[in-house]
Design a protein around this motif. Structure first.
Motif, PDB file in Angstrom:
ATOM      1  N   VAL A  11     -22.920 -33.559 -12.677  1.00 18.95           N
ATOM      2  CA  VAL A  11     -23.796 -32.646 -12.960  1.00 18.95           C
ATOM      3  C   VAL A  11     -23.664 -31.894 -14.294  1.00 18.95           C
ATOM      4  N   LYS A  12     -22.564 -31.084 -14.255  1.00 20.03           N
ATOM      5  CA  LYS A  12     -22.220 -30.277 -15.225  1.00 20.03           C
ATOM      6  C   LYS A  12     -22.013 -30.864 -16.836  1.00 20.03           C
ATOM      7  N   GLU A  13     -21.460 -32.234 -16.646  1.00 20.50           N
ATOM      8  CA  GLU A  13     -21.224 -32.837 -17.916  1.00 20.50           C
ATOM      9  C   GLU A  13     -22.725 -33.351 -18.286  1.00 20.50           C
ATOM     10  N   SER A  14     -23.577 -33.750 -17.606  1.00 20.20           N
ATOM     11  CA  SER A  14     -24.718 -34.081 -17.939  1.00 20.20           C
ATOM     12  C   SER A  14     -25.510 -33.000 -18.487  1.00 20.20           C
ATOM     13  N   TRP A  15     -25.389 -31.960 -17.786  1.00 24.95           N
ATOM     14  CA  TRP A  15     -26.329 -30.781 -18.099  1.00 24.95           C
ATOM     15  C   TRP A  15     -25.682 -30.198 -19.660  1.00 24.95           C
ATOM     16  N   LYS A  16     -24.419 -30.320 -19.998  1.00 24.29           N
ATOM     17  CA  LYS A  16     -23.937 -29.962 -21.272  1.00 24.29           C
ATOM     18  C   LYS A  16     -24.767 -30.845 -22.231  1.00 24.29           C
ATOM     19  N   VAL A  17     -24.839 -32.170 -21.977  1.00 24.82           N
ATOM     20  CA  VAL A  17     -25.935 -32.733 -22.875  1.00 24.82           C
ATOM     21  C   VAL A  17     -27.063 -32.267 -23.056  1.00 24.82           C
ATOM     22  N   MET A  18     -27.804 -32.349 -21.890  1.00 24.44           N
ATOM     23  CA  MET A  18     -29.140 -31.695 -21.668  1.00 24.44           C
ATOM     24  C   MET A  18     -29.272 -30.573 -22.688  1.00 24.44           C
ATOM     25  N   LYS A  19     -28.538 -29.616 -22.312  1.00 22.70           N
ATOM     26  CA  LYS A  19     -28.505 -28.080 -23.036  1.00 22.70           C
ATOM     27  C   LYS A  19     -28.946 -28.411 -24.436  1.00 22.70           C
ATOM     28  N   GLN A  20     -28.207 -29.232 -25.218  1.00 20.56           N
ATOM     29  CA  GLN A  20     -28.436 -29.666 -26.522  1.00 20.56           C
ATOM     30  C   GLN A  20     -29.812 -29.727 -27.294  1.00 20.56           C
ATOM     31  N   ASN A  21     -30.510 -30.143 -26.556  1.00 22.71           N
ATOM     32  CA  ASN A  21     -31.906 -30.413 -26.904  1.00 22.71           C
ATOM     33  C   ASN A  21     -33.052 -30.176 -25.862  1.00 22.71           C
ATOM     34  N   ILE A  22     -33.157 -28.915 -25.693  1.00 22.74           N
ATOM     35  CA  ILE A  22     -34.308 -28.610 -24.395  1.00 22.74           C
ATOM     36  C   ILE A  22     -35.728 -28.816 -24.853  1.00 22.74           C
ATOM     37  N   PRO A  23     -35.864 -28.543 -26.122  1.00 22.95           N
ATOM     38  CA  PRO A  23     -37.275 -28.828 -26.470  1.00 22.95           C
ATOM     39  C   PRO A  23     -37.704 -30.398 -26.346  1.00 22.95           C
ATOM     40  N   GLU A  24     -36.918 -31.264 -26.671  1.00 19.15           N
ATOM     41  CA  GLU A  24     -37.161 -32.697 -26.516  1.00 19.15           C
ATOM     42  C   GLU A  24     -37.125 -32.988 -24.784  1.00 19.15           C
ATOM     43  N   HIS A  25     -36.278 -32.590 -24.259  1.00 16.75           N
ATOM     44  CA  HIS A  25     -36.006 -33.013 -22.878  1.00 16.75           C
ATOM     45  C   HIS A  25     -37.300 -32.406 -22.046  1.00 16.75           C
ATOM     46  N   SER A  26     -37.689 -31.019 -22.421  1.00 16.66           N
ATOM     47  CA  SER A  26     -38.840 -30.557 -21.629  1.00 16.66           C
ATOM     48  C   SER A  26     -40.080 -31.349 -21.645  1.00 16.66           C
ATOM     49  N   LEU A  27     -40.369 -31.686 -23.022  1.00  9.46           N
ATOM     50  CA  LEU A  27     -41.504 -32.569 -23.310  1.00  9.46           C
ATOM     51  C   LEU A  27     -41.560 -33.803 -22.538  1.00  9.46           C
ATOM     52  N   ARG A  28     -40.417 -34.738 -22.473  1.00  8.62           N
ATOM     53  CA  ARG A  28     -40.045 -35.848 -21.833  1.00  8.62           C
ATOM     54  C   ARG A  28     -40.463 -35.668 -20.374  1.00  8.62           C
ATOM     55  N   PHE A  29     -39.773 -34.617 -19.865  1.00 13.93           N
ATOM     56  CA  PHE A  29     -39.988 -34.338 -18.356  1.00 13.93           C
ATOM     57  C   PHE A  29     -41.365 -34.125 -17.895  1.00 13.93           C
ATOM     58  N   PHE A  30     -42.150 -33.237 -18.817  1.00 17.68           N
ATOM     59  CA  PHE A  30     -43.730 -33.099 -18.437  1.00 17.68           C
ATOM     60  C   PHE A  30     -44.357 -34.390 -18.599  1.00 17.68           C
ATOM     61  N   THR A  31     -44.090 -35.221 -19.601  1.00 18.88           N
ATOM     62  CA  THR A  31     -44.594 -36.444 -19.748  1.00 18.88           C
ATOM     63  C   THR A  31     -44.487 -37.393 -18.725  1.00 18.88           C
ATOM     64  N   LEU A  32     -43.240 -37.445 -18.266  1.00 21.74           N
ATOM     65  CA  LEU A  32     -43.110 -38.204 -16.984  1.00 21.74           C
ATOM     66  C   LEU A  32     -43.449 -37.659 -15.602  1.00 21.74           C
ATOM     67  N   ILE A  33     -43.903 -36.485 -15.692  1.00 20.91           N
ATOM     68  CA  ILE A  33     -44.697 -35.763 -14.490  1.00 20.91           C
ATOM     69  C   ILE A  33     -46.103 -36.055 -14.574  1.00 20.91           C
ATOM     70  N   LEU A  34     -46.608 -36.067 -15.806  1.00 16.11           N
ATOM     71  CA  LEU A  34     -47.992 -36.171 -15.686  1.00 16.11           C
ATOM     72  C   LEU A  34     -48.390 -37.829 -15.833  1.00 16.11           C
ATOM     73  N   GLU A  35     -47.452 -38.746 -16.233  1.00 17.38           N
ATOM     74  CA  GLU A  35     -47.692 -40.106 -16.038  1.00 17.38           C
ATOM     75  C   GLU A  35     -47.821 -40.336 -14.650  1.00 17.38           C
ATOM     76  N   MET A  36     -46.967 -39.861 -13.839  1.00 17.43           N
ATOM     77  CA  MET A  36     -46.932 -39.964 -12.007  1.00 17.43           C
ATOM     78  C   MET A  36     -48.045 -39.346 -11.529  1.00 17.43           C
ATOM     79  N   ALA A  37     -48.221 -38.074 -12.160  1.00 19.45           N
ATOM     80  CA  ALA A  37     -49.392 -37.213 -11.226  1.00 19.45           C
ATOM     81  C   ALA A  37     -49.951 -36.623 -12.112  1.00 19.45           C
TER      82      ALA A  37
END
Ligand code: HEM
Length: 154
Positions: A11-37
Protein backbone atom coordinates in the motif's frame (compact mmCIF):
# COMPACT_ATOMS: atom_id res chain seq x y z
CA UNK A 1 -4.03 -13.68 9.92
CA UNK A 2 -4.02 -9.92 10.45
CA UNK A 3 -2.78 -7.25 8.11
CA UNK A 4 0.82 -8.11 7.27
CA UNK A 5 3.97 -6.04 6.85
CA UNK A 6 4.03 -7.09 3.22
CA UNK A 7 0.49 -5.76 2.70
CA UNK A 8 1.37 -2.49 4.40
CA UNK A 9 4.48 -2.15 2.21
CA UNK A 10 2.44 -2.75 -0.96
CA UNK A 11 0.00 0.00 0.00
CA UNK A 12 2.73 2.47 0.96
CA UNK A 13 4.71 1.77 -2.20
CA UNK A 14 1.74 2.43 -4.48
CA UNK A 15 0.66 5.46 -2.44
CA UNK A 16 4.06 7.03 -3.20
CA UNK A 17 3.32 6.70 -6.92
CA UNK A 18 -0.23 7.99 -6.54
CA UNK A 19 0.92 11.05 -4.60
CA UNK A 20 2.97 12.27 -7.55
CA UNK A 21 -0.10 13.11 -9.58
CA UNK A 22 -3.15 13.74 -7.45
CA UNK A 23 -4.97 15.95 -10.01
CA UNK A 24 -4.88 13.23 -12.68
CA UNK A 25 -5.73 10.37 -10.32
CA UNK A 26 -8.54 12.35 -8.68
CA UNK A 27 -10.11 12.95 -12.05
CA UNK A 28 -9.79 9.30 -13.03
CA UNK A 29 -11.23 8.22 -9.67
CA UNK A 30 -14.36 10.37 -10.13
CA UNK A 31 -14.68 9.32 -13.78
CA UNK A 32 -14.76 5.67 -12.72
CA UNK A 33 -17.26 6.40 -9.92
CA UNK A 34 -19.64 8.17 -12.33
CA UNK A 35 -19.31 5.43 -14.96
CA UNK A 36 -20.49 2.90 -12.41
CA UNK A 37 -23.02 5.12 -10.62
CA UNK A 38 -24.08 8.20 -12.63
CA UNK A 39 -26.48 9.39 -9.92
CA UNK A 40 -23.56 10.09 -7.59
CA UNK A 41 -23.20 13.29 -9.62
CA UNK A 42 -26.08 14.76 -7.65
CA UNK A 43 -24.42 14.17 -4.30
CA UNK A 44 -21.39 16.35 -4.89
CA UNK A 45 -22.08 20.09 -5.22
CA UNK A 46 -19.17 20.55 -7.63
CA UNK A 47 -20.51 17.90 -10.06
CA UNK A 48 -24.18 18.73 -9.95
CA UNK A 49 -24.23 21.77 -12.20
CA UNK A 50 -21.85 20.76 -14.97
CA UNK A 51 -22.00 18.18 -17.73
CA UNK A 52 -18.35 17.35 -17.38
CA UNK A 53 -16.20 16.47 -14.43
CA UNK A 54 -14.36 19.70 -13.57
CA UNK A 55 -10.67 19.44 -14.42
CA UNK A 56 -9.18 21.43 -11.62
CA UNK A 57 -11.64 21.50 -8.79
CA UNK A 58 -10.24 21.75 -5.28
CA UNK A 59 -13.15 19.99 -3.60
CA UNK A 60 -13.02 17.11 -6.05
CA UNK A 61 -9.32 16.71 -5.41
CA UNK A 62 -9.94 16.99 -1.66
CA UNK A 63 -12.46 14.12 -1.55
CA UNK A 64 -10.32 11.90 -3.75
CA UNK A 65 -7.19 12.69 -1.78
CA UNK A 66 -8.84 12.06 1.57
CA UNK A 67 -10.18 8.68 0.43
CA UNK A 68 -6.72 7.67 -0.90
CA UNK A 69 -4.92 8.98 2.16
CA UNK A 70 -7.27 7.64 4.81
CA UNK A 71 -7.22 4.20 3.17
CA UNK A 72 -3.42 4.26 3.21
CA UNK A 73 -3.43 5.31 6.88
CA UNK A 74 -5.88 2.51 7.65
CA UNK A 75 -3.43 0.00 6.18
CA UNK A 76 -0.71 1.34 8.51
CA UNK A 77 -3.00 1.19 11.54
CA UNK A 78 -4.26 -2.29 10.71
CA UNK A 79 -0.69 -3.54 10.70
CA UNK A 80 0.34 -1.57 13.81
CA UNK A 81 -2.76 -1.88 15.97
CA UNK A 82 -4.96 -4.46 14.27
CA UNK A 83 -7.75 -1.93 13.84
CA UNK A 84 -8.62 1.35 12.15
CA UNK A 85 -8.30 4.44 14.32
CA UNK A 86 -9.28 7.61 12.50
CA UNK A 87 -6.86 10.50 12.81
CA UNK A 88 -7.62 12.74 9.83
CA UNK A 89 -11.26 13.66 10.46
CA UNK A 90 -13.49 13.11 13.52
CA UNK A 91 -15.51 9.94 13.02
CA UNK A 92 -18.73 11.55 14.20
CA UNK A 93 -18.44 14.21 11.50
CA UNK A 94 -17.71 11.60 8.83
CA UNK A 95 -20.77 9.63 9.90
CA UNK A 96 -23.13 12.60 9.79
CA UNK A 97 -21.85 14.03 6.46
CA UNK A 98 -22.28 10.74 4.62
CA UNK A 99 -25.64 10.04 6.21
CA UNK A 100 -26.88 13.48 5.24
CA UNK A 101 -25.68 13.04 1.64
CA UNK A 102 -27.56 9.74 1.34
CA UNK A 103 -24.51 7.50 0.96
CA UNK A 104 -25.44 3.78 1.15
CA UNK A 105 -23.54 0.45 0.96
CA UNK A 106 -23.70 0.38 -2.83
CA UNK A 107 -21.83 3.70 -3.00
CA UNK A 108 -19.10 2.39 -0.74
CA UNK A 109 -18.68 -0.58 -3.11
CA UNK A 110 -18.54 1.70 -6.15
CA UNK A 111 -15.92 3.90 -4.51
CA UNK A 112 -13.91 0.79 -3.64
CA UNK A 113 -13.90 -0.41 -7.26
CA UNK A 114 -12.98 3.08 -8.47
CA UNK A 115 -10.16 3.28 -5.94
CA UNK A 116 -8.72 -0.08 -7.01
CA UNK A 117 -9.10 0.79 -10.70
CA UNK A 118 -7.34 4.12 -10.23
CA UNK A 119 -4.43 2.55 -8.35
CA UNK A 120 -4.12 -0.22 -10.90
CA UNK A 121 -3.78 2.27 -13.74
CA UNK A 122 -1.47 4.53 -11.74
CA UNK A 123 1.07 1.88 -10.84
CA UNK A 124 1.02 0.04 -14.17
CA UNK A 125 3.30 -2.99 -14.15
CA UNK A 126 3.82 -2.89 -10.38
CA UNK A 127 0.18 -3.87 -9.90
CA UNK A 128 -0.55 -7.29 -8.41
CA UNK A 129 -3.62 -9.01 -7.01
CA UNK A 130 -1.90 -8.92 -3.66
CA UNK A 131 -1.57 -5.13 -3.90
CA UNK A 132 -5.26 -4.85 -4.78
CA UNK A 133 -6.13 -7.16 -1.90
CA UNK A 134 -4.19 -5.03 0.57
CA UNK A 135 -5.84 -1.77 -0.53
CA UNK A 136 -9.22 -3.53 -0.65
CA UNK A 137 -8.93 -4.80 2.90
CA UNK A 138 -7.76 -1.44 4.26
CA UNK A 139 -10.66 0.27 2.46
CA UNK A 140 -13.24 -2.29 3.67
CA UNK A 141 -12.21 -1.79 7.29
CA UNK A 142 -12.28 2.00 6.93
CA UNK A 143 -15.68 1.91 5.21
CA UNK A 144 -17.01 -0.43 7.93
CA UNK A 145 -15.89 2.07 10.60
CA UNK A 146 -17.70 4.93 8.82
CA UNK A 147 -20.82 2.80 8.23
CA UNK A 148 -21.03 1.80 11.89
CA UNK A 149 -20.89 5.47 12.84
CA UNK A 150 -23.58 6.28 10.25
CA UNK A 151 -25.86 3.73 11.88
CA UNK A 152 -25.33 5.42 15.22
CA UNK A 153 -26.20 8.82 13.77
CA UNK A 154 -29.68 7.68 12.65
C1 HEM B 1 -17.48 14.30 2.26
C2 HEM B 1 -14.25 10.89 3.45
C3 HEM B 1 -16.78 7.59 0.96
C4 HEM B 1 -19.66 11.10 -0.68
C5 HEM B 1 -16.41 13.65 2.83
C6 HEM B 1 -15.44 14.26 3.71
C7 HEM B 1 -14.54 13.32 4.04
C8 HEM B 1 -14.92 12.09 3.38
C9 HEM B 1 -13.33 13.48 4.95
C10 HEM B 1 -15.40 15.75 4.06
C11 HEM B 1 -16.20 16.09 5.25
C12 HEM B 1 -16.14 17.61 5.47
O1 HEM B 1 -15.15 18.24 5.13
O2 HEM B 1 -17.09 18.16 6.00
C13 HEM B 1 -14.67 9.70 2.88
C14 HEM B 1 -14.00 8.43 3.05
C15 HEM B 1 -14.72 7.50 2.35
C16 HEM B 1 -15.83 8.19 1.75
C17 HEM B 1 -12.72 8.22 3.84
C18 HEM B 1 -14.51 6.04 2.15
C19 HEM B 1 -13.72 5.27 2.85
C20 HEM B 1 -17.78 8.25 0.30
C21 HEM B 1 -18.73 7.62 -0.59
C22 HEM B 1 -19.52 8.62 -1.07
C23 HEM B 1 -19.08 9.86 -0.47
C24 HEM B 1 -18.82 6.13 -0.86
C25 HEM B 1 -20.64 8.51 -2.09
C26 HEM B 1 -20.45 8.09 -3.29
C27 HEM B 1 -19.32 12.25 -0.01
C28 HEM B 1 -19.99 13.54 -0.24
C29 HEM B 1 -19.37 14.47 0.61
C30 HEM B 1 -18.34 13.74 1.34
C31 HEM B 1 -21.12 13.79 -1.23
C32 HEM B 1 -19.66 15.97 0.71
C33 HEM B 1 -18.76 16.67 -0.29
C34 HEM B 1 -19.02 18.15 -0.43
O3 HEM B 1 -20.07 18.62 -0.02
O4 HEM B 1 -18.13 18.81 -0.99
N1 HEM B 1 -16.07 12.33 2.65
N2 HEM B 1 -15.76 9.53 2.08
N3 HEM B 1 -18.02 9.60 0.35
N4 HEM B 1 -18.35 12.42 0.93
FE1 HEM B 1 -17.04 10.97 1.50
Amino acid sequence: MGFTEKQEALVKESWKVMKQNIPEHSLRFFTLILEMAPAVKNMFPFLKDSDEIPQNNLKLKAHALIVFKMTCNSAIQLREKGQVVLRDVPLKHLGSVHLEKGVVDFHFEVVKEALLGTIKEAVGESWSDEMGGAWGEAYDQLAATIKTQMEEEV
